[in-house]
Motif scaffolding. Structure first.
Motif, PDB file in Angstrom:
ATOM      1  N   ASN A   4      47.271  21.282  55.536  1.00 49.68           N
ATOM      2  CA  ASN A   4      47.300  20.941  56.734  1.00 49.68           C
ATOM      3  C   ASN A   4      46.875  21.711  57.699  1.00 49.68           C
ATOM      4  N   VAL A   6      43.743  22.494  60.869  1.00 50.70           N
ATOM      5  CA  VAL A   6      42.616  21.881  61.564  1.00 50.70           C
ATOM      6  C   VAL A   6      42.175  22.994  62.571  1.00 50.70           C
ATOM      7  N   VAL A  53      40.826  13.921  70.859  1.00 51.72           N
ATOM      8  CA  VAL A  53      41.924  14.441  70.046  1.00 51.72           C
ATOM      9  C   VAL A  53      43.084  14.949  71.038  1.00 51.72           C
ATOM     10  N   CYS A  55      46.483  16.560  71.546  1.00 52.52           N
ATOM     11  CA  CYS A  55      47.146  18.015  71.146  1.00 52.52           C
ATOM     12  C   CYS A  55      48.535  18.057  71.628  1.00 52.52           C
ATOM     13  N   LYS A  80      48.031  22.111  63.049  1.00 48.80           N
ATOM     14  CA  LYS A  80      48.136  20.934  61.956  1.00 48.80           C
ATOM     15  C   LYS A  80      48.296  19.733  62.344  1.00 48.80           C
ATOM     16  N   LEU A  81      47.922  18.768  61.655  1.00 48.46           N
ATOM     17  CA  LEU A  81      48.056  17.455  61.838  1.00 48.46           C
ATOM     18  C   LEU A  81      49.358  16.632  61.805  1.00 48.46           C
ATOM     19  N   ARG A  82      50.021  15.914  62.812  1.00 48.64           N
ATOM     20  CA  ARG A  82      51.090  15.196  62.443  1.00 48.64           C
ATOM     21  C   ARG A  82      50.846  13.749  62.997  1.00 48.64           C
ATOM     22  N   TRP A  83      51.250  13.006  61.918  1.00 47.60           N
ATOM     23  CA  TRP A  83      51.072  11.534  62.040  1.00 47.60           C
ATOM     24  C   TRP A  83      52.369  10.964  62.587  1.00 47.60           C
ATOM     25  N   LYS A  95      49.244   7.143  65.496  1.00 42.69           N
ATOM     26  CA  LYS A  95      48.387   8.198  65.998  1.00 42.69           C
ATOM     27  C   LYS A  95      48.316   9.250  65.368  1.00 42.69           C
ATOM     28  N   LEU A  96      47.465  10.074  65.316  1.00 48.35           N
ATOM     29  CA  LEU A  96      47.379  11.406  64.633  1.00 48.35           C
ATOM     30  C   LEU A  96      47.171  12.600  65.870  1.00 48.35           C
ATOM     31  N   ASP A  97      48.356  13.427  65.975  1.00 50.06           N
ATOM     32  CA  ASP A  97      47.972  14.631  66.722  1.00 50.06           C
ATOM     33  C   ASP A  97      47.747  15.881  65.965  1.00 50.06           C
ATOM     34  N   VAL A  98      47.355  16.777  66.982  1.00 49.57           N
ATOM     35  CA  VAL A  98      47.146  18.143  66.388  1.00 49.57           C
ATOM     36  C   VAL A  98      48.151  18.862  67.199  1.00 49.57           C
TER      37      VAL A  98
END
Length: 142
Positions: A4, A6, A53, A55, A80-83, A95-98
């Motif tokens: 994971n 990015v 995106v 963040c 890293k991605l956090r859902w 949503k998906l955050d960095v």
């Protein structure tokens, strides 16, 4: 095993928002626009399609960096991605955050910080002297 990680680079879409948890941890939220180039099948021309995106950065570095980031700043981010998911008005949302681990400025600062530059969770407001260097967790040469 899963990975994971990015890495993105782009421009901030808005001034960052600094807030603090009840325990005093700084939380910095901002958006980055990242272009994706693709060929238009009808015209044959290349086009930029923006991706927006969200963040988030935590801790003392988030607090320090809030003074130096503003809308339009070009940055490179690793994280890293956090859902996350929640429910609003009876509808499920997600949503998906960095989650930012590292950030590098890719454009020079052109006068002044952002509207939130005097806010801080733990540190006093900066003086009018030259800005202090941004602290890094490690100084590993590449």
């Amino acid at each position: 095993m899963s990975i994971n990680r990015v890495i993105i680079s782009g421009n901030l879409t808005r001034d960052p928002e600094l807030r603090c948890t009840q325990s005093g941890t700084a939380v910095l939220s901002f958006g980055v626009a990242v272009n994706d180039r693709c060929k238009n099948q009808q015209t044959g021309e290349w086009e930029d399609r923006p991706n927006f995106v969200d963040c988030t950065m935590f801790g003392a570095r988030a607090d320090s960096l809030s003074r130096y980031l503003s809308k339009g700043t070009k940055v490179s981010i690793e994280g890293k991605l956090r859902w996350s998911q929640w429910e609003r008005d009876g509808q499920k949302r997600s949503k998906l955050d960095v989650i930012v681990d590292e950030i590098e400025f890719m454009s020079s600062r052109d006068g002044g910080g952002n509207a939130y530059g005097n806010q801080s969770c733990n540190a006093p407001a900066p003086s009018n002297s030259a800005p202090a260097p941004v602290p890094y967790d490690d100084d590993i040469p590449f």
